[in-house]
Design a protein around this motif. Structure first.
Motif, PDB file in Angstrom:
ATOM      1  N   TYR A 150       0.853  -1.193   0.000  1.00 53.88           N
ATOM      2  CA  TYR A 150       0.000   0.000   0.000  1.00 53.88           C
ATOM      3  C   TYR A 150       0.880   1.231   0.000  1.00 53.88           C
ATOM      4  O   TYR A 150       1.986   1.210   0.512  1.00 53.88           O
ATOM      5  N   GLN A 174      -9.140  -9.167  -2.402  1.00 54.76           N
ATOM      6  CA  GLN A 174      -9.566  -8.153  -3.370  1.00 54.76           C
ATOM      7  C   GLN A 174      -8.854  -8.306  -4.713  1.00 54.76           C
ATOM      8  O   GLN A 174      -9.264  -7.712  -5.700  1.00 54.76           O
ATOM      9  N   ASN A 211     -11.152 -10.555  -7.427  1.00 55.30           N
ATOM     10  CA  ASN A 211     -12.126 -10.037  -8.393  1.00 55.30           C
ATOM     11  C   ASN A 211     -11.658  -8.704  -8.974  1.00 55.30           C
ATOM     12  O   ASN A 211     -12.455  -7.843  -9.315  1.00 55.30           O
ATOM     13  N   LEU A 228     -10.472  -6.058  -7.832  1.00 56.40           N
ATOM     14  CA  LEU A 228     -10.632  -4.756  -7.178  1.00 56.40           C
ATOM     15  C   LEU A 228      -9.252  -4.174  -6.951  1.00 56.40           C
ATOM     16  O   LEU A 228      -9.064  -2.965  -6.897  1.00 56.40           O
ATOM     17  N   ILE A 229      -8.272  -5.053  -6.793  1.00 61.01           N
ATOM     18  CA  ILE A 229      -6.878  -4.617  -6.784  1.00 61.01           C
ATOM     19  C   ILE A 229      -6.178  -5.343  -7.938  1.00 61.01           C
ATOM     20  O   ILE A 229      -6.338  -6.548  -8.102  1.00 61.01           O
ATOM     21  N   ILE A 273     -15.327  -5.776 -15.625  1.00 55.75           N
ATOM     22  CA  ILE A 273     -16.698  -5.650 -15.141  1.00 55.75           C
ATOM     23  C   ILE A 273     -17.412  -6.991 -15.221  1.00 55.75           C
ATOM     24  O   ILE A 273     -18.115  -7.412 -14.305  1.00 55.75           O
ATOM     25  N   ARG A 288     -16.061  -9.208 -12.495  1.00 59.87           N
ATOM     26  CA  ARG A 288     -16.572  -8.926 -11.146  1.00 59.87           C
ATOM     27  C   ARG A 288     -17.985  -9.447 -10.968  1.00 59.87           C
ATOM     28  O   ARG A 288     -18.434  -9.665  -9.851  1.00 59.87           O
ATOM     29  N   TYR A 326     -18.100 -10.207  -4.205  1.00 54.82           N
ATOM     30  CA  TYR A 326     -17.321  -9.887  -3.009  1.00 54.82           C
ATOM     31  C   TYR A 326     -18.229  -9.185  -1.995  1.00 54.82           C
ATOM     32  O   TYR A 326     -18.759  -8.128  -2.265  1.00 54.82           O
ATOM     33  N   PHE A 363     -18.370  -7.219   1.386  1.00 52.55           N
ATOM     34  CA  PHE A 363     -17.390  -6.483   2.180  1.00 52.55           C
ATOM     35  C   PHE A 363     -17.518  -6.721   3.671  1.00 52.55           C
ATOM     36  O   PHE A 363     -18.573  -7.074   4.183  1.00 52.55           O
ATOM     37  N   TYR A 377     -20.407   0.037   3.958  1.00 55.19           N
ATOM     38  CA  TYR A 377     -19.749   0.559   2.776  1.00 55.19           C
ATOM     39  C   TYR A 377     -20.537   0.237   1.521  1.00 55.19           C
ATOM     40  O   TYR A 377     -20.330   0.800   0.472  1.00 55.19           O
ATOM     41  N   GLN A 378     -21.401  -0.741   1.626  1.00 56.57           N
ATOM     42  CA  GLN A 378     -22.072  -1.244   0.450  1.00 56.57           C
ATOM     43  C   GLN A 378     -23.512  -0.752   0.335  1.00 56.57           C
ATOM     44  O   GLN A 378     -23.978  -0.397  -0.726  1.00 56.57           O
TER      45      GLN A 378
END
Ligand SMILES: Nc1ncnc2c1ncn2[C@@H]1O[C@H](COP(=O)(O)OP(=O)(O)OP(=O)(O)O)[C@@H](O)[C@H]1O
Ligand SMILES: [Mg+2]
Lengths: 288, 275
Positions: free
Chosen positions: A12, A51, A54, A56-57, A79, A82, A87, A89, A94-95
């Protein structure tokens, strides 16, 4: 849709003074139809690793290949990908964003540009899968839900996208025992009835031991153990070495064994414990 | 994609350098003087002086240059847009035309205006960033409070205001981290943020900003409870664990600042503005 991870590293804030290396040369293959538990203490990098599954990272180093498609590829259809790898969370806040349960679950299918009829049937199906009654909950305000119900809406929101693989990131954290059991039952059903490949992330050995067929243990960004659940608990001593607590059942059976009970090494759930203890007791009675 | 990587405003990078050890009041005063100077500058040589000063400060503070400047990266599109606007829209009577097409004409004074305004924004941003990168939240609060204390005579609740300001600054990073997670959560459900026309794109922001605001309110409320649970009642009667103490280094810093400001002011007065 197999997931194949080769030599994956991740940091990170790369290139800043706050750079932090979270994954170190991780290799992992997850096959179709598996029921995998990804466990490790907090901050061990579970979320970061998952992550990648799928896209996302996108990998900084190494490769992530999902169904033969490299996620770092310029023209990879992320897309679409995913949609196939869902996924859920760690924190449902957050979702969830819509005002009602139904609206929130419909968000994913709507993004797939399905017709209103299809969207509705997806919502109905997803709510049924997680055990939320359509008539009671469809119009329910999201903010009026309990923690366990929110988790279920979050799971339904992802299920409605029809994933073939479902990643569940610490979905039982912060729930009371009842809410936890309900969620675990839902997850079992998703795997055994709906045949969804499941990657279950948790930091509780207890839960994982009762649920999954294969365990991957992550420690400070390294995979240190990977194998069938029972094999892993046969090496109980090693788990203790890396500071993972054993399932309570194993704790008790180990103590009983030390007191002279004749029990097998890896007793990983209550049913097995009851069975082996009563078998042993019976044998003693016969012996007397 | 990592949204938080380029956020440097409100972040503290601990260190042991002279700049870190300066009294927060000294740093705040120097930053304020710089800001005022920056708002008055209208020529390149004066910017060169400020650039020298800031480069020296960045070097002494041990902050990697790339990190000190990476906060500008997200602002780049806005800066470029601003520059283009100035280029075509600003002109004064004796400006020369550089080129023109259709109804647009680019003039040299427009270009200078664009340059100067962009430089101003970049420098203002860098000054504040260096201040927060080298000053911890506690020192920043103490320093601001101490400097603004005289205003209490007019009935202003200084301690509360400063506390609010500093917390707001810290929330920049926290909110960015939340935003990062929320964006990922919605991408996982198939949102394609880069597709669609303007209205479609705007609609896609709802699933992001609604949770963001709700979580921000929740966090604020938790913070209030946490502060009250530890008996925070606002400024009245609050004492300090560390009292601020100016040292010789601060005197030196003030002196250097004075010389630099004098040069800049001189340049501002003597040089004919570029625009
Ligand atoms: N967006 C981010 N920016 C910077 N650092 C991060 C970010 N996300 C995670 N980290 C850091 O990476 C490390 C691994 O985090 P990660 O969330 O993958 O661990 P985890 O095993 O999922 O932990 P937990 O059980 O607490 O969820 C942590 O030290 C964390 O501080
Ligand atoms: Mg996590």
């Amino acid at each position: 849709m197999p997931i194949e991870i080769k030599n994956l590293c991740h940091s990170y804030k790369k290139g800043t003074p706050f750079e932090k290396k979270v994954l170190h040369n991780v290799d992992l293959i997850i096959n179709d139809g598996e029921f995998v538990g990804l466990i490790g203490s907090t901050q061990s990098g579970k979320t970061t690793l998952a992550q990648h599954f799928n896209a996302l990272i996108i990998p900084q180093n190494g490769k992530v290949i999902i169904n033969g498609c490299n996620t770092a590829d310029k023209n990879a259809e992320l897309i679409k990908l995913r949609q196939n790898v869902g996924y859920v969370f760690q924190n449902p806040d957050y979702q969830l964003f819509a005002s009602t349960v139904g609206e929130d679950i419909a968000f994913g299918p709507k993004n797939q540009k399905l017709s209103p009829g299809e969207v509705n049937s997806r919502v109905l199906e997803a709510m049924e899968q997680v055990g939320l009654d359509y008539n009671t909950f469809y119009e329910r305000d999201i903010f009026a839900l309990s923690g366990g119900q929110k988790r279920r809406v979050a799971i339904a929101g992802v299920l409605a996208c029809h994933p073939q693989i479902l990643i569940l990131d610490d979905v039982t954290a912060g729930l009371d025992p009842k809410g936890r059991e309900e969620i675990l039952t839902v997850i079992r059903k998703l795997h055994f009835e709906y045949m969804i490949t499941i990657i279950f992330i948790s930091n509780s050995m207890d839960e994982v031991a009762r649920l999954v067929e294969r365990i991957v243990v992550l420690d400070q960004g390294n995979i240190i153990i990977d194998g069938a659940t029972r094999d892993i608990f046969n090496q109980a001593a090693r788990l203790g070495d890396i500071g993972l607590e054993l399932p309570e059942v194993m704790d008790i059976t180990t103590k009983l064994r030390n007191k002279g009970f004749n029990l097998p090494q890896a007793v990983i759930n209550i049913d097995e414990a009851i069975e082996s203890i009563s078998a042993d007791l019976l044998e003693r009675q016969v012996g007397d | 994609m990592e949204l938080t990587k380029n956020i440097t405003l409100g972040v503290y990078l601990p260190g042991e350098t002279v700049i870190h050890r300066l009294d927060p009041r000294t740093k705040i005063i120097i930053a304020s003087v710089l800001i005022i100077l920056l708002l008055m500058i209208k020529s390149y040589p004066a910017y060169a002086v400020i650039l020298t000063f800031l480069s020296a400060v960045i070097f002494m503070s041990g902050i990697p240059l790339s990190y000190a400047l990476c906060g500008l990266k997200p602002m780049l599109p806005v800066l470029i847009l601003m520059w283009v606007f100035q280029l075509f829209l600003y002109s004064n009577p004796d400006s020369k035309v550089i080129f023109s097409f259709w109804i647009f004409t680019a003039t040299d004074s427009g270009m200078h205006m664009g340059n100067l305004i962009s430089l101003r924004v970049i420098f203002l941003f860098t000054v504040t960033t260096i201040l927060t990168l080298t000053t911890s939240m506690v020192s920043l609060t103490d320093g601001l409070e101490s400097l603004l204390n005289p205003l209490r005579k007019f009935g202003l609740p200084i301690q509360e205001l400063v506390m609010t300001m500093v917390i707001a600054l810290r929330f920049v990073l926290i909110l960015a981290e939340e935003l990062d997670k929320i964006v990922k959560a919605q991408m996982a459900r198939g949102v394609a943020f880069d597709r669609g026309n303007f209205i479609q794109k705007t609609k896609k922001l709802f699933p992001v900003f609604l949770p963001l605001f709700i979580n921000a309110f929740k966090r604020a409320e938790e913070l209030i409870v946490a502060m009250e649970a530890r008996s925070y009642t606002g400024g009245k009667g609050r004492t300090k664990m560390k009292t601020l103490q100016m040292s010789r280094v601060d005197l030196g810093a003030g002196f250097v600042m004075l010389i630099f400001s004098a040069i800049v002011v001189l340049l501002i007065i003597t040089i004919k503005p570029q625009i």
